[in-house]
Design an enzyme around this catalytic site. Structure first.
Site, PDB file in Angstrom:
ATOM      1  N   CYS A   1     -11.281   3.575  -0.413  1.00 55.48           N
ATOM      2  CA  CYS A   1     -10.152   2.990  -0.578  1.00 55.48           C
ATOM      3  C   CYS A   1      -9.516   2.623   1.137  1.00 55.48           C
ATOM      4  O   CYS A   1     -10.978   2.663   1.450  1.00 55.48           O
ATOM      5  CB  CYS A   1      -9.999   5.389  -0.541  1.00 55.48           C
ATOM      6  SG  CYS A   1      -8.130   5.994   0.993  1.00 55.48           S
ATOM      7  N   THR A   2      -8.681   2.211   0.928  1.00 58.04           N
ATOM      8  CA  THR A   2      -8.338   1.682   2.522  1.00 58.04           C
ATOM      9  C   THR A   2      -8.526   1.887   3.509  1.00 58.04           C
ATOM     10  O   THR A   2      -8.129   1.727   4.621  1.00 58.04           O
ATOM     11  CB  THR A   2      -7.319   0.460   2.272  1.00 58.04           C
ATOM     12  OG1 THR A   2      -5.930   1.072   1.653  1.00 58.04           O
ATOM     13  CG2 THR A   2      -7.680  -1.077   0.363  1.00 58.04           C
ATOM     14  N   HIS A   3      -8.451   3.299   3.917  1.00 58.25           N
ATOM     15  CA  HIS A   3      -7.736   3.823   4.342  1.00 58.25           C
ATOM     16  C   HIS A   3      -9.740   4.341   4.840  1.00 58.25           C
ATOM     17  O   HIS A   3      -9.670   4.319   6.662  1.00 58.25           O
ATOM     18  CB  HIS A   3      -7.294   5.646   4.299  1.00 58.25           C
ATOM     19  CG  HIS A   3      -6.326   5.213   3.410  1.00 58.25           C
ATOM     20  ND1 HIS A   3      -5.342   5.531   3.250  1.00 58.25           N
ATOM     21  CD2 HIS A   3      -5.062   6.597   5.092  1.00 58.25           C
ATOM     22  CE1 HIS A   3      -4.298   5.579   3.107  1.00 58.25           C
ATOM     23  NE2 HIS A   3      -3.784   5.875   4.276  1.00 58.25           N
TER      24      HIS A   3
ATOM     25  N   CYS B   1      -3.830  -2.132  -2.583  1.00 62.57           N
ATOM     26  CA  CYS B   1      -4.068   0.313  -2.679  1.00 62.57           C
ATOM     27  C   CYS B   1      -5.013   0.074  -3.875  1.00 62.57           C
ATOM     28  O   CYS B   1      -4.930   0.310  -4.553  1.00 62.57           O
ATOM     29  CB  CYS B   1      -3.054   0.514  -2.681  1.00 62.57           C
ATOM     30  SG  CYS B   1      -3.352   2.211  -3.064  1.00 62.57           S
ATOM     31  N   ASN B   2      -5.990   0.907  -3.231  1.00 66.51           N
ATOM     32  CA  ASN B   2      -6.743   1.013  -4.846  1.00 66.51           C
ATOM     33  C   ASN B   2      -5.931   1.910  -6.168  1.00 66.51           C
ATOM     34  O   ASN B   2      -6.529   1.545  -7.370  1.00 66.51           O
ATOM     35  CB  ASN B   2      -8.411   1.478  -4.454  1.00 66.51           C
ATOM     36  CG  ASN B   2      -9.676   0.747  -3.595  1.00 66.51           C
ATOM     37  OD1 ASN B   2     -10.202  -0.543  -4.336  1.00 66.51           O
ATOM     38  ND2 ASN B   2      -9.597   0.991  -2.409  1.00 66.51           N
TER      39      ASN B   2
ATOM     40  N   GLU C   1      -4.382  10.006   8.202  1.00 64.78           N
ATOM     41  CA  GLU C   1      -2.782  10.011   8.317  1.00 64.78           C
ATOM     42  C   GLU C   1      -2.542  10.512   9.595  1.00 64.78           C
ATOM     43  O   GLU C   1      -1.974   9.995  10.420  1.00 64.78           O
ATOM     44  CB  GLU C   1      -2.564  10.097   7.092  1.00 64.78           C
ATOM     45  CG  GLU C   1      -2.730   9.320   5.907  1.00 64.78           C
ATOM     46  CD  GLU C   1      -1.504   8.524   5.521  1.00 64.78           C
ATOM     47  OE1 GLU C   1      -0.827   8.425   6.452  1.00 64.78           O
ATOM     48  OE2 GLU C   1      -2.440   6.907   4.747  1.00 64.78           O
TER      49      GLU C   1
ATOM     50  N   ASP D   1       0.474  -0.935  -0.204  1.00 66.02           N
ATOM     51  CA  ASP D   1      -0.321  -0.028   0.333  1.00 66.02           C
ATOM     52  C   ASP D   1       0.879   1.408  -0.076  1.00 66.02           C
ATOM     53  O   ASP D   1       2.130   0.804   0.162  1.00 66.02           O
ATOM     54  CB  ASP D   1      -1.109  -0.407   1.080  1.00 66.02           C
ATOM     55  CG  ASP D   1      -2.138   1.311   1.339  1.00 66.02           C
ATOM     56  OD1 ASP D   1      -2.539   1.337   0.687  1.00 66.02           O
ATOM     57  OD2 ASP D   1      -2.109   1.776   2.098  1.00 66.02           O
ATOM     58  N   SER D   2       0.108   2.692  -0.631  1.00 65.46           N
ATOM     59  CA  SER D   2       1.226   3.802  -0.627  1.00 65.46           C
ATOM     60  C   SER D   2       1.348   4.018   0.826  1.00 65.46           C
ATOM     61  O   SER D   2       2.450   5.397   1.083  1.00 65.46           O
ATOM     62  CB  SER D   2       0.407   4.696  -1.660  1.00 65.46           C
ATOM     63  OG  SER D   2      -0.761   4.898  -0.496  1.00 65.46           O
TER      64      SER D   2
END
Length: 275
Positions: free
Chosen positions: A193-195, A74-75, A159, A11-12
């Site tokens: 989005c994985t966040h 990560c999308n 984040e 992932d980023s």
């Protein structure tokens, strides 16, 4: 010679940890390596070329660690880099290895979750601009109607640990309202989005109660379980000792503090200085 052959999860930043958490629940015996490219995050607003370059560097790094299978959790990377890597790079790099994403497995099932065939997607700017979800979902469910809304503030809020702050409420409501203005008949909203699972509780507060909110973790985990059952030639190459390692391109101490919120457990990462 490599003695460990784990599944690589990329992932980023931190978001892919929500995917890894679900994968390990479904497949606890396999070995895993997680890499977050936190030093260059977020990817969402970067160009196709930059995201492809960064993602390819990560894939090569995973192969160097002995991973026969890499999941782009990560999308944005899945939407902008996966196909090129699969078709252009993989045959020359390691034709026996595989790189999978999270857009396709989500697209294969999301249409069945909508009773009326009206789907909304909340995602990063990069994922929205790629049109990947619209293209993929239409392959499996050509009759559905899809609307997208970019949420450029959501990832930074997560984040920086601001997901519970009062100011976050404004931006959650703003993007939900913008999405629903595009189609009042939406009955299913995908958090692409994985966040965003860390914002799920607040998202549901501002989402009408009759609209289903879908996250991707279990979808991806179920898809991987099925993939490994159908591809024993890949599954047999993955070591199964339940090992788990974390790496980041950022300072490890910073990563560890934030990562626990996404993974739901303590994380002890090692810094990678160059991919």
């Amino acid at each position: 010679m490599q003695t460990s052959h784990p599944i690589g999860v990329f992932d980023s930043g931190y978001g892919g940890l929500t995917i890894l958490r679900q994968i390990r629940t479904s497949l606890p015996d396999y070995d895993y390596i997680y890499l977050g490219d936190n030093a260059r995050a977020p990817y969402g607003s970067r160009s196709f070329e930059t995201i492809y370059e960064y993602t390819l560097e990560a894939v090569k790094w995973f192969f160097d660690q002995g991973c026969p299978l890499v999941i782009l959790a990560c999308n944005t990377a899945s939407a902008k880099a996966l196909r090129t890597i699969q078709q252009k790079d993989l045959p020359g790099l390691a034709p026996q290895n595989r790189v999978l994403g999270i857009v396709r497995p989500t697209s294969e099932v999301i249409g069945d979750m909508s009773e009326g065939g009206n789907i909304g997607i909340l995602a990063t700017q990069g994922t929205v601009e790629s049109q990947s979800y619209i293209l993929e979902i239409k392959k499996f469910f050509p009759e559905v109607k899809i609307e997208q809304q970019a949420c450029p503030i959501w990832v930074p809020l997560v984040e920086y640990g601001e997901q519970d702050s009062p100011g976050t409420n404004y931006f959650i409501k703003k993007y939900i309202d913008l999405l629903l203005k595009k189609d009042a008949q939406i009955d299913t909203v995908l958090l692409a989005c994985t966040h965003y699972p860390l914002l799920e509780t607040k998202i549901k507060e501002y989402m009408p109660v009759d609209i289903q909110v879908v996250t991707q973790g279990k979808i991806v985990a179920d898809s991987l379980f099925d993939y490994l059952n159908r591809h024993p030639e890949i599954s047999e190459r993955i070591t199964q000792e339940g090992a788990l390692s974390f790496y980041t391109t950022e300072q490890a101490t910073t990563f560890n503090q934030q990562a626990a919120r996404f993974f739901g457990a303590e994380v002890n990462a090692t810094q990678v200085h160059k991919l």
